[in-house]
Design a protein around this motif. Sequence first.
Motif, PDB file in Angstrom:
ATOM      1  N   GLU A 114      -1.353 -36.700  10.246  1.00 28.93           N
ATOM      2  CA  GLU A 114      -2.709 -36.579   9.681  1.00 28.93           C
ATOM      3  C   GLU A 114      -2.706 -36.744   8.167  1.00 28.93           C
ATOM      4  O   GLU A 114      -3.755 -36.654   7.524  1.00 28.93           O
ATOM      5  CB  GLU A 114      -3.278 -35.186   9.989  1.00 28.93           C
ATOM      6  N   GLN A 115      -1.534 -36.968   7.602  1.00 27.60           N
ATOM      7  CA  GLN A 115      -1.437 -36.813   6.147  1.00 27.60           C
ATOM      8  C   GLN A 115      -2.200 -37.845   5.312  1.00 27.60           C
ATOM      9  O   GLN A 115      -2.586 -37.559   4.202  1.00 27.60           O
ATOM     10  CB  GLN A 115       0.022 -36.713   5.714  1.00 27.60           C
ATOM     11  N   LYS A 116      -2.439 -39.027   5.884  1.00 24.71           N
ATOM     12  CA  LYS A 116      -3.246 -39.968   5.106  1.00 24.71           C
ATOM     13  C   LYS A 116      -4.668 -39.398   4.943  1.00 24.71           C
ATOM     14  O   LYS A 116      -5.215 -39.360   3.851  1.00 24.71           O
ATOM     15  CB  LYS A 116      -3.305 -41.333   5.803  1.00 24.71           C
ATOM     16  N   GLU A 117      -5.216 -38.922   6.061  1.00 22.89           N
ATOM     17  CA  GLU A 117      -6.549 -38.324   6.038  1.00 22.89           C
ATOM     18  C   GLU A 117      -6.608 -37.136   5.081  1.00 22.89           C
ATOM     19  O   GLU A 117      -7.545 -36.953   4.318  1.00 22.89           O
ATOM     20  CB  GLU A 117      -6.923 -37.813   7.440  1.00 22.89           C
ATOM     21  N   VAL A 118      -5.569 -36.310   5.189  1.00 26.55           N
ATOM     22  CA  VAL A 118      -5.512 -35.098   4.385  1.00 26.55           C
ATOM     23  C   VAL A 118      -5.467 -35.452   2.894  1.00 26.55           C
ATOM     24  O   VAL A 118      -6.148 -34.848   2.065  1.00 26.55           O
ATOM     25  CB  VAL A 118      -4.266 -34.280   4.814  1.00 26.55           C
ATOM     26  N   PHE A 119      -4.681 -36.470   2.585  1.00 20.71           N
ATOM     27  CA  PHE A 119      -4.598 -36.911   1.193  1.00 20.71           C
ATOM     28  C   PHE A 119      -5.976 -37.411   0.724  1.00 20.71           C
ATOM     29  O   PHE A 119      -6.447 -37.051  -0.349  1.00 20.71           O
ATOM     30  CB  PHE A 119      -3.537 -38.024   1.079  1.00 20.71           C
ATOM     31  N   LEU A 120      -6.616 -38.218   1.589  1.00 21.83           N
ATOM     32  CA  LEU A 120      -7.943 -38.737   1.226  1.00 21.83           C
ATOM     33  C   LEU A 120      -8.947 -37.601   1.031  1.00 21.83           C
ATOM     34  O   LEU A 120      -9.759 -37.627   0.107  1.00 21.83           O
ATOM     35  CB  LEU A 120      -8.437 -39.697   2.312  1.00 21.83           C
ATOM     36  N   ASN A 121      -8.860 -36.582   1.904  1.00 23.99           N
ATOM     37  CA  ASN A 121      -9.785 -35.448   1.766  1.00 23.99           C
ATOM     38  C   ASN A 121      -9.554 -34.686   0.467  1.00 23.99           C
ATOM     39  O   ASN A 121     -10.479 -34.112  -0.099  1.00 23.99           O
ATOM     40  CB  ASN A 121      -9.648 -34.480   2.938  1.00 23.99           C
ATOM     41  N   ALA A 122      -8.302 -34.653   0.023  1.00 30.66           N
ATOM     42  CA  ALA A 122      -7.999 -33.917  -1.214  1.00 30.66           C
ATOM     43  C   ALA A 122      -8.558 -34.635  -2.443  1.00 30.66           C
ATOM     44  O   ALA A 122      -8.965 -34.001  -3.414  1.00 30.66           O
ATOM     45  CB  ALA A 122      -6.488 -33.731  -1.354  1.00 30.66           C
ATOM     46  N   ILE A 123      -8.585 -35.972  -2.393  1.00 30.93           N
ATOM     47  CA  ILE A 123      -9.034 -36.693  -3.617  1.00 30.93           C
ATOM     48  C   ILE A 123     -10.499 -37.136  -3.533  1.00 30.93           C
ATOM     49  O   ILE A 123     -11.085 -37.504  -4.548  1.00 30.93           O
ATOM     50  CB  ILE A 123      -8.120 -37.912  -3.923  1.00 30.93           C
ATOM     51  N   LYS A 124     -11.052 -37.062  -2.306  1.00 30.74           N
ATOM     52  CA  LYS A 124     -12.412 -37.576  -2.077  1.00 30.74           C
ATOM     53  C   LYS A 124     -13.434 -36.963  -3.061  1.00 30.74           C
ATOM     54  O   LYS A 124     -13.527 -35.743  -3.174  1.00 30.74           O
ATOM     55  CB  LYS A 124     -12.835 -37.270  -0.640  1.00 30.74           C
TER      56      LYS A 124
END
Length: 614
Positions: free
Chosen positions: A264-274
Amino acid sequence: MCGIVGYIGKRKALPILLNGLKRLEYRGYDSAGVITLDQKNFFIEKEVGKIKNLEEKINKEFGEVDRIDGNVGIAHTRWATHGESSVKNAHPHKDCSGKFWLVHNGIIENYNELKSFLEKRGHKFISDTDTEVLAHLVEENYQGNLLKALETALKKVEGTYGIVLVSKNEPDKLIVARKGSPLLIGVGKDEIIVASDVSAIISYTDKVVYLNDGEIAEIKKDNFKIFNNIKKEEVAKKINKITWDIKEIEKSGFDHFMLKEIFEQKEVFLNAIKGRLLFSEGKAKLGGLDLVADKIRKIKRLIIIGCGSAYNAGVVGEYLIENLAGIPVELEYASEFRYRNSVLEDGVAILAISQSGETADTLAAIREAKEKGVLTLGIVNVVGSTISREVDAGIYNHAGPEISVASTKVFMSQVAVLVLMALYLGRQRKMSLSQGREIIDELQNLPKKIDKVLTLNDEIKKIAQKYFSMKNFAFLGRTYNEPLAFEGALKLKELSYIHAEGFPSGEMKHGPIAMIDKNFPCFFIAPNDSVFKKNLSNMEEIKSRQGKIIAISNKKDKKLEKIIDDLIIIPKTKEYLNPILALIPLQLFAYHMAVLNKKDVDKPRNLAKSVTVE
Ligand code: G6P
């Protein structure tokens, strides 16, 4: 660590309580128990080990669980602290009359004194737990009002607690109280579910009320009243909406939550910077920190505190914030910070990092810092958690629930947020607009690079197959990747129980190298960065002692290929962002090592997801 679920409503309580307990399994426990109340009759069952053992016991004795009546009940998963894991020590606990039953998270520090006092008054104890004194204290103080009885009992108690109490005398209510151990009230239609963790209630409702320390509440099936235990006033509370989705706490086809969370880490990374990157200004937008913007501009020194993986993420933050923002940073284990007399001069701020937002040591450290008048900041994943509510300002990870005990996606997210924080603080200080834009640019390139690293899964599995029977490992890295060495070692030991240690590569020759032989592999994180050549020299030192070398790099270098036994090539990125990519092979390696060694990947022995005791 211990989990609590309580139910009152129109439906049969038992299946809901058992389902809630299963949602809390990830927190770690060694016994479980449940009690339901049908008008004047209790149904009680406790068992050692997994919840399925408890369920099997109920099925064996009574048939299906939904044959048990009772619309009120409480349930608990216990992680032994006082007294071994056994049926007699499992919660719920009762008083002498058997009319009052309760579950408790936390520790009653003066339980010995209270026990002697109660024994002198004729109370008989049957367990070795600290919790049992609470039930007897309620009995001792009951004069026709259950809320009052618990309130009076708690006056004598020192320690921490999240408590849910039921009684035959007042079967239409649950009484709950909190001090230092999380409790929340899930508000459904004609039913209320209380729990120590959001995951136990999200199948039933998305409306939640968080209890604060010092609050006590009376809960009926269609209403609740919360009182401040000190001022004795009723407190009006906001109903919050839970944003987590039920899918996030299910495995969705993966063998383990850990693997799902790694992927899930791509999503998680995107959620952190979104929504947090302002390219034209080369800045990060962190709304939470803007609340104390003036104070943040004045920070002269930052102390980052955390435990376990959160601490390791903090060390990456130390490198990032010192290098990119020019602010001196120190790392402290929260458990040490809380008891040392740190010098906290003007301009010092504390940054707590915590996935759960409930870790007792981190929370106590924050309270200690606040007592001394220091600005407190947080990077927290669980929305509404105690740390997130107690710090002066903070940033949420928005990584969603992390179920696997070993942290993966939230570590990634913590590092991502620390990059944003370095950008935010840096642009207020020495960082130029062009450097700010350069960071943002590369942050935006990272999601596809994360995807690329995830395609290495099979390759990493093969490497694990070569090494899974080894008994010792060292993990080595320099600068930004030094903390990854600690995190890589931590992942391997918590999941596989294999001895693993992390070192700065340059430190190896000052002692640890004495351990190296052909059975002691070393895992280097060695991208082609400013210290690549130094890492190569350290690898030579290992090679000359017959040590095996696995390396993560982003360069196919001839010299490197000659020394190493196994090489994992990840995409290139800026030196300071490398941990975000290099982290993933370390997680996957630890995962496959654990699977190959037949370990309980998501629930390693002796560990708890959220450690709410000291
Ligand atoms: C426990 C967990 C670790 C975690 C640490 C800090 O020890 O087993 O995985 O890193 O607590 O937890 P927190 O919720 O504060 O990040």
